[in-house]
Design a protein around this motif. Structure first.
Motif, mmCIF file in Angstrom:
data_model
loop_
_atom_site.group_PDB
_atom_site.id
_atom_site.type_symbol
_atom_site.label_atom_id
_atom_site.label_comp_id
_atom_site.label_asym_id
_atom_site.label_seq_id
_atom_site.Cartn_x
_atom_site.Cartn_y
_atom_site.Cartn_z
ATOM 1 N N LYS A 18 0.885 -1.061 0.078
ATOM 2 C CA LYS A 18 -0.137 0.115 0.043
ATOM 3 C C LYS A 18 0.923 1.270 0.101
ATOM 4 O O LYS A 18 1.888 1.530 0.488
ATOM 5 N N VAL A 19 0.489 2.326 -0.653
ATOM 6 C CA VAL A 19 0.788 3.728 -0.531
ATOM 7 C C VAL A 19 -0.300 4.661 -0.204
ATOM 8 O O VAL A 19 -1.423 4.308 -0.522
ATOM 9 N N HIS A 20 0.024 5.453 1.032
ATOM 10 C CA HIS A 20 -0.926 6.261 1.259
ATOM 11 C C HIS A 20 -0.421 7.677 0.881
ATOM 12 O O HIS A 20 0.691 8.140 0.986
ATOM 13 N N TYR A 21 -1.301 8.418 0.330
ATOM 14 C CA TYR A 21 -1.024 9.537 -0.145
ATOM 15 C C TYR A 21 -1.535 10.771 1.153
ATOM 16 O O TYR A 21 -2.658 10.632 1.210
ATOM 17 N N VAL A 22 -0.644 11.579 1.608
ATOM 18 C CA VAL A 22 -0.754 12.479 2.622
ATOM 19 C C VAL A 22 -1.882 13.499 2.411
ATOM 20 O O VAL A 22 -1.842 14.126 1.408
ATOM 21 N N GLU A 23 -2.904 13.547 3.055
ATOM 22 C CA GLU A 23 -3.969 14.351 2.923
ATOM 23 C C GLU A 23 -3.674 15.691 3.815
ATOM 24 O O GLU A 23 -2.907 15.712 4.641
ATOM 25 N N GLU A 24 -4.332 16.869 3.606
ATOM 26 C CA GLU A 24 -4.205 18.163 4.235
ATOM 27 C C GLU A 24 -4.216 17.784 5.796
ATOM 28 O O GLU A 24 -5.410 17.223 6.193
ATOM 29 N N GLY A 25 -3.303 18.340 6.363
ATOM 30 C CA GLY A 25 -3.445 18.330 8.328
ATOM 31 C C GLY A 25 -3.119 16.950 8.779
ATOM 32 O O GLY A 25 -3.013 16.865 9.783
ATOM 33 N N GLU A 26 -2.707 15.890 8.091
ATOM 34 C CA GLU A 26 -2.362 14.562 8.450
ATOM 35 C C GLU A 26 -1.035 14.646 8.897
ATOM 36 O O GLU A 26 -0.054 15.236 8.545
#
Length: 111
Positions: free
Chosen positions: A58-66
């Motif tokens: 898995k690859v997680h893409y960082v969202e705003e404020g994470e």
């Protein structure tokens, strides 16, 4: 009295040439075998690397404020220490645990 000269008319050591050919053949065979073994080892190492890369699922893409804490909270189970999960994520992605994440940054999550 007359001197008699005796000459040997046999060919000069043909067996030395055969020995040279055998040695040259053995060296060529050894080099070919070593090359084949090297290619086989490289192919095996490449396959192992590809299998290791496939384990990362898995690859997680960082969202705003994470933060890493937020990402780790979604990954950790109830009996697992979240600090260990954060440490593992930071080590896997080669970042510091307190590193500020950017929007859209890829975070690799292992299986």
């Amino acid at each position: 009295m007359k001197a008699i000269e005796i000459r040997d008319h046999t060919p000069e050591k043909r067996h030395d040439r055969k020995l040279f050919k055998r040695i040259a053949g053995a060296i060529a065979f050894t080099l070919a075998l070593a090359t084949a073994c090297g290619i086989g080892w490289y192919a095996g190492a490449k396959l192992a690397y590809e299998q290791k890369a496939a384990e990362i699922s898995k690859v997680h893409y960082v969202e705003e404020g994470e933060t890493l804490w937020d990402i780790a909270a979604g990954l950790s189970s109830d009996d697992q220490d979240i600090r260990k999960v954060i440490y593992d994520l930071a080590k896997l992605n080669d970042i510091a645990p307190d590193h500020g994440l950017k929007v859209g940054q890829k975070i690799v999550i292992a299986k």
